[in-house]
Write an enzyme that holds these catalytic residues in place. Structure first.
Site, PDB file in Angstrom:
ATOM      1  N   ASN A   1      16.658 -41.834   5.576  1.00  0.00           N
ATOM      2  CA  ASN A   1      16.942 -40.858   6.623  1.00  0.00           C
ATOM      3  C   ASN A   1      16.835 -41.521   7.993  1.00  0.00           C
ATOM      4  OD1 ASN A   1      14.145 -40.932   5.967  1.00  0.00           O
ATOM      5  ND2 ASN A   1      13.774 -39.005   7.012  1.00  0.00           N
TER       6      ASN A   1
ATOM      7  N   GLU B   1      16.764 -40.400  11.851  1.00  0.00           N
ATOM      8  CA  GLU B   1      16.638 -39.244  12.747  1.00  0.00           C
ATOM      9  C   GLU B   1      17.095 -39.588  14.162  1.00  0.00           C
ATOM     10  OE1 GLU B   1      12.594 -37.864  12.237  1.00  0.00           O
ATOM     11  OE2 GLU B   1      13.049 -37.123  10.210  1.00  0.00           O
TER      12      GLU B   1
ATOM     13  N   CYS C   1      20.289 -37.414   6.425  1.00  0.00           N
ATOM     14  CA  CYS C   1      19.387 -37.568   5.286  1.00  0.00           C
ATOM     15  C   CYS C   1      19.675 -38.890   4.573  1.00  0.00           C
ATOM     16  CB  CYS C   1      19.598 -36.440   4.287  1.00  0.00           C
ATOM     17  SG  CYS C   1      19.104 -34.813   4.871  1.00  0.00           S
TER      18      CYS C   1
ATOM     19  N   GLU D   1      20.162 -39.399   1.411  1.00  0.00           N
ATOM     20  CA  GLU D   1      21.188 -39.294   0.366  1.00  0.00           C
ATOM     21  C   GLU D   1      22.591 -39.446   0.946  1.00  0.00           C
ATOM     22  OE1 GLU D   1      18.673 -37.330   1.004  1.00  0.00           O
ATOM     23  OE2 GLU D   1      17.826 -36.424  -0.799  1.00  0.00           O
TER      24      GLU D   1
ATOM     25  N   CYS E   1      18.511 -31.913  -0.075  1.00  0.00           N
ATOM     26  CA  CYS E   1      18.802 -30.641   0.584  1.00  0.00           C
ATOM     27  C   CYS E   1      20.178 -30.138   0.142  1.00  0.00           C
ATOM     28  CB  CYS E   1      18.751 -30.807   2.105  1.00  0.00           C
ATOM     29  SG  CYS E   1      20.183 -31.667   2.796  1.00  0.00           S
TER      30      CYS E   1
ATOM     31  N   CYS F   1      23.193 -32.232   1.235  1.00  0.00           N
ATOM     32  CA  CYS F   1      23.350 -33.488   0.486  1.00  0.00           C
ATOM     33  C   CYS F   1      23.890 -33.219  -0.912  1.00  0.00           C
ATOM     34  CB  CYS F   1      22.027 -34.240   0.422  1.00  0.00           C
ATOM     35  SG  CYS F   1      21.592 -35.016   1.987  1.00  0.00           S
TER      36      CYS F   1
HETATM   37  N1  THU Z   1      15.530 -35.496   4.376  1.00  0.00           N
HETATM   38  C1  THU Z   1      16.241 -36.380   3.616  1.00  0.00           C
HETATM   39  O1  THU Z   1      16.448 -37.527   3.999  1.00  0.00           O
HETATM   40  N2  THU Z   1      16.715 -35.946   2.432  1.00  0.00           N
HETATM   41  C2  THU Z   1      16.552 -34.685   1.945  1.00  0.00           C
HETATM   42  O2  THU Z   1      17.134 -34.340   0.938  1.00  0.00           O
HETATM   43  C3  THU Z   1      15.691 -33.738   2.641  1.00  0.00           C
HETATM   44  C4  THU Z   1      15.240 -34.141   3.986  1.00  0.00           C
HETATM   45  C5  THU Z   1      15.030 -35.955   5.661  1.00  0.00           C
HETATM   46  C6  THU Z   1      15.643 -35.261   6.849  1.00  0.00           C
HETATM   47  C7  THU Z   1      14.567 -35.451   7.877  1.00  0.00           C
HETATM   48  O3  THU Z   1      14.765 -36.732   8.477  1.00  0.00           O
HETATM   49  C8  THU Z   1      13.294 -35.478   7.091  1.00  0.00           C
HETATM   50  O4  THU Z   1      13.651 -35.716   5.735  1.00  0.00           O
HETATM   51  C9  THU Z   1      12.472 -34.203   7.172  1.00  0.00           C
HETATM   52  O5  THU Z   1      13.235 -33.111   6.837  1.00  0.00           O
END
Ligand code: THU
Length: 158
Positions: free
Chosen positions: A61, A63, A72, A74, A112, A115
């Site tokens: 991920n 940000e 994310c 994925e 999520c 994704c």
């Molecule tokens: N996140 C992911 O990378 N994958 C997911 O399936 C769920 C959430 C990340 C997004 C954000 O950077 C952090 O996790 C907290 O939500």
């Protein structure tokens, strides 16, 4: 009125029970968490995708101060995989995460909804089921396809 139940087949395994190939993919997903850029959530996610050409592509991920601009793990991995190897099918994706303590989450972290939708598109495009391995530190969930993680999914060309 009729009634139908949708069931999700789920295997629950320990790391030692996985095949060598699956263990390597889980290791790659766990390593990818260390390349996460998550200064805001401090939740570091890693994904590793094994492709039909034998390559493994990872993502984490990423940000951003403008929060919705982050991606994310994925989708980072999936978009990189398909933009680098557009002819390769996804065989398996493994996902791991470390929480704010820095430790791997004991329970599996699931992708999520966005994704799941993005991964489903590649699964449908290649007409090949993509196994999904959700690697908690304590237990590992294995699902047979992305579709099984997203019942009643929207798919224009399914
Ligand atoms: N996140 C992911 O990378 N994958 C997911 O399936 C769920 C959430 C990340 C997004 C954000 O950077 C952090 O996790 C907290 O939500």
């Amino acid at each position: 009125m009729k009634r139908a139940d949708i069931t999700v087949p789920l295997q629950i395994a320990e790391y030692a029970e996985l095949s060598a190939e699956d263990r390597a993919l889980v290791d790659a997903a766990r390593q990818a968490t260390y390349r996460s850029y998550a200064p805001y959530s401090r939740f570091s996610v890693g994904a590793a995708i094994l492709l039909s050409n034998g390559e493994t592509v990872t993502g984490s991920n990423q940000e951003n101060a403008a929060y919705p601009s982050g991606t994310c793990a994925e989708r980072t991995a999936a978009y990189y995989a398909h933009s680098t190897y557009p002819d390769a099918a996804f065989k398996t994706i493994a996902i791991a995460a470390r929480d704010t303590s820095g430790a791997f989450t004991r329970t599996p972290t699931a992708p999520c909804g966005a994704c799941r939708q993005a991964l489903l598109e590649y699964e449908t495009l290649a007409a090949t089921d993509v196994r999904v391995i959700l690697a908690g530190d304590n237990e590992i969930f294995i699902l047979p396809s992305v579709r099984s993680t997203l019942p009643l999914a929207f798919c224009e060309f399914a």
